[in-house]
Design an enzyme around this catalytic site. Structure first.
Site, PDB file in Angstrom:
ATOM      1  N   SER A  28       0.836  -1.196   0.000  1.00  0.00           N
ATOM      2  CA  SER A  28       0.000   0.000   0.000  1.00  0.00           C
ATOM      3  C   SER A  28       0.874   1.252   0.000  1.00  0.00           C
ATOM      4  CB  SER A  28      -0.972  -0.054   1.184  1.00  0.00           C
ATOM      5  OG  SER A  28      -2.017   0.869   1.023  1.00  0.00           O
ATOM      6  N   ASP A  51      -5.755  -3.467  -2.911  1.00  0.00           N
ATOM      7  CA  ASP A  51      -4.751  -3.194  -1.887  1.00  0.00           C
ATOM      8  C   ASP A  51      -4.197  -4.465  -1.234  1.00  0.00           C
ATOM      9  OD1 ASP A  51      -3.523  -2.343   0.659  1.00  0.00           O
ATOM     10  OD2 ASP A  51      -4.440  -0.406   0.244  1.00  0.00           O
TER      11      ASP A  51
END
Length: 324
Positions: free
Chosen positions: A92, A212
């Site tokens: 991320s 993600d």
């Protein structure tokens, strides 16, 4: 007379003990100084050695949204201390910072991106207008400003071209499979790694729908080891805010954040050393707080860097002895 004699003897004993303790303290201080000098000599030898002559160091950068800019401060402290970093893995926001660093960008330049994130209004990807559009049209949001930020800084690069080996983690939305990028277009890999599920539309790439990576691998220690790292330092920016979310979007983000914090506890066990900047009160979407997150990372890493050096020295001692 006996009492006076006893007092005299006790005084002599006390003086003797004081002299002995003073000598021991002086010797202890001398030994401590010698030990410190020896550690510094060993550290100089270790940090300046070619990567092939010492255990390779991997850096694992966690997710955490805006809190992830604390990684830039951690990098600044490590860089100032001369701490060698050979390989980088990120999830991320950790993928964003790790990609910039692996491209050869200086820490000072990376810190400037905290201000750029605010200038590009990255937080607007989570704003009320887009949230309303999500509810009315029942369609996922396209992260326009985040994509612009990534493309303007990482577009055109491939992972293979980076100056340090790099990996970042995403998840296949259909299968839940952990996907690790170690080659291919850098911007695509990073965009996939920061693509929050349930809010942003999955990124389609090579017949996969990617979101993600923090959902499956909040701290990519395994990815750092897969790059060949012998010793892994993890920078962890998990959330701890007790503030109740005020709407559906923030509630979903809280669920994602909580999942990341739970994964962080397990992920930390796989690292050789962990630095945890005090950024828990910063929300994932508070990109206006990027500079504050970076400062928190610098403060905590500066406080912990001596222990990190000692931990790496102890791990490396056997190889150093072999080289003598």
């Amino acid at each position: 007379m006996i009492f006076v004699g006893f007092i005299y003897i006790m005084r002599r004993v006390i003086i003797f003990i004081a002299v002995v303790l003073s000598a021991a303290t002086a010797r202890g201080a001398e030994l401590a100084k010698e030990d410190e000098i020896l550690r510094e000599l060993m550290w100089d030898k270790l940090s300046q050695a070619a990567p092939s002559a010492r255990p390779s160091v991997g850096l694992a950068l966690s997710g955490g949204g805006a809190r992830g800019f604390a990684h830039a401060g951690v990098l600044e402290a490590l860089d100032y201390a001369g701490f060698p970093i050979d390989k980088v893995a990120g999830t991320s926001m950790g993928a964003v910072i790790g990609a910039l660093y692996s491209s050869g960008m200086s820490v000072r330049e990376i810190l400037k991106f905290a201000g750029e994130a605010s200038a590009l209004n990255v937080s607007r990807d989570f704003g009320g207008v887009k949230f309303l559009n999500l509810l009315i049209t029942d369609r996922l949001i396209t992260p326009t400003y985040i994509n612009k930020f990534i493309e303007s800084n990482l577009g055109g690069l491939s992972i293979e071209e980076l100056k340090k080996p790099f990996a970042c983690v995403a998840m296949d939305f259909r299968t839940g499979e952990r996907i690790v990028f170690r080659e291919g277009p850098l911007a695509v890999a990073v965009r996939a790694s920061v693509n929050l599920p349930g809010i942003f539309a999955p990124l389609e790439y090579r017949h996969r729908y990617l979101v993600d990576g923090g959902i499956v691998d909040f701290i990519p220690v395994e990815s750092a080891r897969a790059l060949g790292s012998d010793w892994v330092l993890a920078s962890v920016t998990a959330g701890s805010s007790g503030e109740l979310p005020g709407n559906v979007l923030l509630s979903l983000l809280r669920v994602i954040d909580t999942q990341g914090a739970m994964l962080a506890k397990n992920g930390e066990r796989g690292a050789d050393f962990v630095i945890r900047p005090e950024v828990g009160a910063i929300r994932m979407t508070d990109f206006e707080e990027c500079a504050a997150a970076g400062e928190a990372g610098l403060v905590e890493a500066s406080r912990r860097v001596d222990r990190a050096r000692e931990a790496y020295l102890l791990f490396s001692a056997y190889r150093l002895l072999e080289a003598l």
